[in-house]
Write a protein that holds these residues in place. Structure first.
Motif, PDB file in Angstrom:
ATOM      1  N   THR A 196      13.553   1.360   6.944  1.00  0.00           N
ATOM      2  CA  THR A 196      14.348   0.663   5.943  1.00  0.00           C
ATOM      3  C   THR A 196      15.845   1.017   6.111  1.00  0.00           C
ATOM      4  O   THR A 196      16.097   2.314   6.398  1.00  0.00           O
ATOM      5  CB  THR A 196      13.830   0.482   4.736  1.00  0.00           C
ATOM      6  OG1 THR A 196      14.223   1.867   4.053  1.00  0.00           O
ATOM      7  CG2 THR A 196      12.530   0.180   4.639  1.00  0.00           C
ATOM      8  N   GLU A 235      13.731  -5.865   1.850  1.00  0.00           N
ATOM      9  CA  GLU A 235      13.598  -5.552   3.228  1.00  0.00           C
ATOM     10  C   GLU A 235      12.275  -6.278   3.881  1.00  0.00           C
ATOM     11  O   GLU A 235      12.127  -6.271   4.935  1.00  0.00           O
ATOM     12  CB  GLU A 235      13.344  -3.860   3.159  1.00  0.00           C
ATOM     13  CG  GLU A 235      14.745  -3.288   2.721  1.00  0.00           C
ATOM     14  CD  GLU A 235      15.589  -2.619   3.911  1.00  0.00           C
ATOM     15  OE1 GLU A 235      15.075  -3.008   5.237  1.00  0.00           O
ATOM     16  OE2 GLU A 235      16.520  -2.003   3.803  1.00  0.00           O
ATOM     17  N   PHE A 236      11.413  -6.630   2.930  1.00  0.00           N
ATOM     18  CA  PHE A 236      10.185  -7.164   3.515  1.00  0.00           C
ATOM     19  C   PHE A 236       9.922  -8.635   3.111  1.00  0.00           C
ATOM     20  O   PHE A 236       9.077  -9.249   3.434  1.00  0.00           O
ATOM     21  CB  PHE A 236       9.017  -6.174   2.754  1.00  0.00           C
ATOM     22  CG  PHE A 236       9.038  -5.038   2.844  1.00  0.00           C
ATOM     23  CD1 PHE A 236       8.578  -4.421   4.003  1.00  0.00           C
ATOM     24  CD2 PHE A 236       9.605  -4.156   1.867  1.00  0.00           C
ATOM     25  CE1 PHE A 236       8.517  -3.028   4.156  1.00  0.00           C
ATOM     26  CE2 PHE A 236       9.678  -2.789   1.956  1.00  0.00           C
ATOM     27  CZ  PHE A 236       9.087  -2.231   2.884  1.00  0.00           C
ATOM     28  N   ASP A 278       7.029   1.066  10.756  1.00  0.00           N
ATOM     29  CA  ASP A 278       8.059   0.185  10.616  1.00  0.00           C
ATOM     30  C   ASP A 278       8.272  -0.131   8.846  1.00  0.00           C
ATOM     31  O   ASP A 278       9.392  -0.204   8.573  1.00  0.00           O
ATOM     32  CB  ASP A 278       7.710  -0.975  11.198  1.00  0.00           C
ATOM     33  CG  ASP A 278       7.216  -0.905  12.744  1.00  0.00           C
ATOM     34  OD1 ASP A 278       6.233  -0.053  12.944  1.00  0.00           O
ATOM     35  OD2 ASP A 278       7.705  -1.595  13.456  1.00  0.00           O
ATOM     36  N   ALA A 279       7.172   0.144   8.127  1.00  0.00           N
ATOM     37  CA  ALA A 279       7.378  -0.232   6.559  1.00  0.00           C
ATOM     38  C   ALA A 279       8.538   0.796   6.007  1.00  0.00           C
ATOM     39  O   ALA A 279       8.909   0.528   5.024  1.00  0.00           O
ATOM     40  CB  ALA A 279       6.003   0.039   5.955  1.00  0.00           C
ATOM     41  N   THR A 333       7.678   2.340  -1.562  1.00  0.00           N
ATOM     42  CA  THR A 333       7.802   1.241  -0.543  1.00  0.00           C
ATOM     43  C   THR A 333       6.946   0.580  -0.151  1.00  0.00           C
ATOM     44  O   THR A 333       6.768  -0.706   0.154  1.00  0.00           O
ATOM     45  CB  THR A 333       8.441   2.380   0.565  1.00  0.00           C
ATOM     46  OG1 THR A 333       9.701   3.041   0.459  1.00  0.00           O
ATOM     47  CG2 THR A 333       8.772   1.454   1.790  1.00  0.00           C
ATOM     48  N   CYS A 334       5.615   1.132  -0.290  1.00  0.00           N
ATOM     49  CA  CYS A 334       4.524   0.479  -0.167  1.00  0.00           C
ATOM     50  C   CYS A 334       4.172  -0.744  -1.211  1.00  0.00           C
ATOM     51  O   CYS A 334       3.670  -1.778  -0.889  1.00  0.00           O
ATOM     52  CB  CYS A 334       3.083   1.309  -0.284  1.00  0.00           C
ATOM     53  SG  CYS A 334       3.153   2.747   0.808  1.00  0.00           S
ATOM     54  N   GLN A 379      -0.172   3.751   6.703  1.00  0.00           N
ATOM     55  CA  GLN A 379       0.748   2.647   6.681  1.00  0.00           C
ATOM     56  C   GLN A 379       1.510   2.681   8.209  1.00  0.00           C
ATOM     57  O   GLN A 379       1.568   3.657   8.927  1.00  0.00           O
ATOM     58  CB  GLN A 379       2.038   2.953   5.717  1.00  0.00           C
ATOM     59  CG  GLN A 379       1.362   2.926   4.457  1.00  0.00           C
ATOM     60  CD  GLN A 379       1.235   1.737   3.642  1.00  0.00           C
ATOM     61  OE1 GLN A 379       1.671   0.624   4.220  1.00  0.00           O
ATOM     62  NE2 GLN A 379       0.247   1.216   2.705  1.00  0.00           N
ATOM     63  N   ARG A 390       6.448  -3.426  -0.164  1.00  0.00           N
ATOM     64  CA  ARG A 390       5.994  -4.437   1.033  1.00  0.00           C
ATOM     65  C   ARG A 390       4.690  -5.410   0.304  1.00  0.00           C
ATOM     66  O   ARG A 390       4.916  -6.504   0.586  1.00  0.00           O
ATOM     67  CB  ARG A 390       5.363  -3.314   1.974  1.00  0.00           C
ATOM     68  CG  ARG A 390       4.689  -4.254   3.138  1.00  0.00           C
ATOM     69  CD  ARG A 390       3.746  -3.271   3.740  1.00  0.00           C
ATOM     70  NE  ARG A 390       2.738  -2.528   3.090  1.00  0.00           N
ATOM     71  CZ  ARG A 390       1.823  -2.980   2.481  1.00  0.00           C
ATOM     72  NH1 ARG A 390       1.298  -4.045   2.583  1.00  0.00           N
ATOM     73  NH2 ARG A 390       0.819  -2.090   1.718  1.00  0.00           N
ATOM     74  N   VAL A 408      12.814  -4.624  -1.916  1.00  0.00           N
ATOM     75  CA  VAL A 408      11.754  -5.524  -1.708  1.00  0.00           C
ATOM     76  C   VAL A 408      12.567  -6.412  -0.776  1.00  0.00           C
ATOM     77  O   VAL A 408      11.723  -7.064   0.108  1.00  0.00           O
ATOM     78  CB  VAL A 408      11.474  -6.265  -2.851  1.00  0.00           C
ATOM     79  CG1 VAL A 408      10.543  -7.450  -2.560  1.00  0.00           C
ATOM     80  CG2 VAL A 408      10.911  -5.280  -4.046  1.00  0.00           C
ATOM     81  N   THR A 411      -2.449   0.717  -2.604  1.00  0.00           N
ATOM     82  CA  THR A 411      -1.945   0.518  -1.081  1.00  0.00           C
ATOM     83  C   THR A 411      -2.816   1.788  -0.158  1.00  0.00           C
ATOM     84  O   THR A 411      -3.048   2.653  -0.600  1.00  0.00           O
ATOM     85  CB  THR A 411      -0.389   0.388  -0.744  1.00  0.00           C
ATOM     86  OG1 THR A 411      -0.066   1.784  -1.122  1.00  0.00           O
ATOM     87  CG2 THR A 411       0.154  -0.442  -2.209  1.00  0.00           C
ATOM     88  N   SER A 448       4.943  -9.660   0.381  1.00  0.00           N
ATOM     89  CA  SER A 448       4.101 -10.137   1.040  1.00  0.00           C
ATOM     90  C   SER A 448       2.681 -10.910   0.362  1.00  0.00           C
ATOM     91  O   SER A 448       2.193 -11.866   0.740  1.00  0.00           O
ATOM     92  CB  SER A 448       3.396  -9.221   2.143  1.00  0.00           C
ATOM     93  OG  SER A 448       2.748  -8.083   1.674  1.00  0.00           O
TER      94      SER A 448
END
Length: 428
Positions: free
Chosen positions: A55, A303-304, A51-52, A84-85, A48, A88, A301, A44, A92
């Protein structure tokens, strides 16, 4: 005024060649272990959107992030965490309904540390994430993979401490403490300060039995008997369920042959807002911080995108290198051969032939004086010096055994499969 162009920023460092070579080998070895467990590599961006990381779990406080703006005025951060990356990315781009998914990575993260602390602000992590798999087997797999990764690089004296965040949350739920008081209690538990815990809870209208339990909690570490000796009357159904998971994971790891490397620690409460179940960290002597850490984080997960169970861990490869250097005295070996010849084209031909045969070889650019060549080879960890003597022969001097061997130059240049160079350069 300081000449800043000669320095690196606070909390960062240059990794010099020999240290970097060791670090690369360590990371490659760990990656091999991850892939042997079925984990696939992914990446990733280092950059970044802020916002990511904004959380509800608040794994990384925003004041610890390196923040700046893009051309449109949006807040960007240097990646403070890779999990966290990946969450996301999972939600997605990889949420196709086919589970479990196993991913691994190795990369740098950046966190602002107070200038009076000794922590790094830039450091490297190698880790795994297991998505879409719940239960004891998944938790045990991630811990087993962490143990195998540490063993693979030569580390033997370490311990994986295993706890259960859901158990602690279930016990805290019985106290009716405020969120602020819960955090204070957690900090005392993290320091294993039983005296401070007792003084703190004394005036908080917490049941005497529960107060005694929390005072005793820092000493609840060891084998499975730690769980078996708890007072059942204090345990809610949620607490019992969490302890069953912890007990099962511990027993699985013992069955896998890892009993010497694991222990239960019921006061392990790091990352309580982020983790939802099993939690663990790896420690060893000689350093004041953990080598690796991980646990179950089933809420991240979601959260996204769609909710998805997840468990993972990360190894600090910079920290691991420091430990291995101290405990094992790591030394980086240089090239297999240093090639010396008066004819540059012939020198290059010989070096190429050696490379084609699987060796590492460098041309001598330090001159042809014997003492200079040997000094260069010794200081750079080169194992053999190959010197062209005549148009038909070359001499190989083994710096490890201090033996000299004459080889046929024509056979060498023909890449003869029977060439016995491995007997004279130390690379067997």
């Amino acid at each position: 005024m300081a000449d800043w162009k000669r320095y690196t920023p606070e909390g960062t460092q240059d990794v010099l060649p020999r240290q970097c070579a060791n670090k690369s080998k360590i990371e490659a070895t760990i990656a091999d272990v991850f892939e042997s467990f079925g984990y696939q590599v992914a990446e990733t961006p280092v950059l970044q959107f802020y916002d990511a990381f904004d959380t509800t779990s608040e794994k990384i406080p925003q004041e610890m992030m390196f923040k700046f703006f893009d051309a449109q005025g949006r807040i960007l951060v240097l990646r403070p965490d890779i999990t966290t990356c990946f969450a996301r990315m999972m939600a997605s781009k990889l949420n196709d309904g086919l589970y479990p998914k196993r991913l691994h990575y190795c990369g740098k993260v950046f966190r602002y540390i107070d200038e009076f602390s000794s922590g790094q602000r830039e450091f490297c992590q190698a880790g795994i994430e297991l998505y879409g798999a719940k239960g004891d087997l998944a938790d045990a797999e991630v811990i087993a993979c962490a143990i195998e990764a540490l063993l693979s690089v030569g580390l033997e004296k370490f311990q994986i401490e295993i706890g259960q965040v859901a158990f602690y949350k279930a016990m805290i739920a019985q106290t009716s403490l405020s969120q602020e008081d819960e955090e204070t209690l957690r900090s005392y538990l993290d320091k294993k300060d039983a005296l401070a815990i007792g003084e703190f809870l004394k005036d908080k209208q917490v049941d005497d039995k529960l107060t005694q339990f929390f005072e005793y909690l820092p000493s609840l570490f060891g084998g499975v008997d730690v769980i078996q000796n708890l007072d059942d009357s204090l345990l809610s159904n949620d607490a019992k369920f969490a302890l069953t998971n912890l007990k099962n994971v511990y027993e699985l790891l013992c069955a896998y042959g890892y009993e010497d490397y694991i222990s239960i620690d019921l006061s392990l409460v790091q990352g309580i807002n982020h983790y939802t179940g099993i939690i663990f960290k790896g420690i060893t002597h000689g350093i004041g911080f953990s080598l690796c850490a991980g646990g179950r984080y089933d809420d991240l997960v979601g959260e996204f995108g769609d909710p998805l169970s997840a468990v993972g861990m990360a190894i600090g490869t910079d920290r691991l290198l420091t430990v291995l250097s101290r405990q094992l005295g790591l030394e980086t070996i240089g090239s297999d051969f240093l090639v010396v010849a008066s004819d540059p084209a012939l020198c290059y031909q010989i070096a190429t032939a050696l490379r084609d045969s699987g060796y590492t070889a460098e041309q001598a650019l330090c001159g042809n004086a014997t003492d200079v060549i040997l000094t260069y080879a010794q200081k750079n960890g080169i194992q053999g010096v190959l010197t062209v003597k005549t148009e038909d022969t070359a001499e190989i001097y083994n710096l490890i055994t201090q033996e000299t061997t004459i080889v046929d130059l024509h056979e060498l240049l023909m890449h003869d499969d029977h060439c016995d160079c491995h007997t004279c350069c130390g690379k067997d």
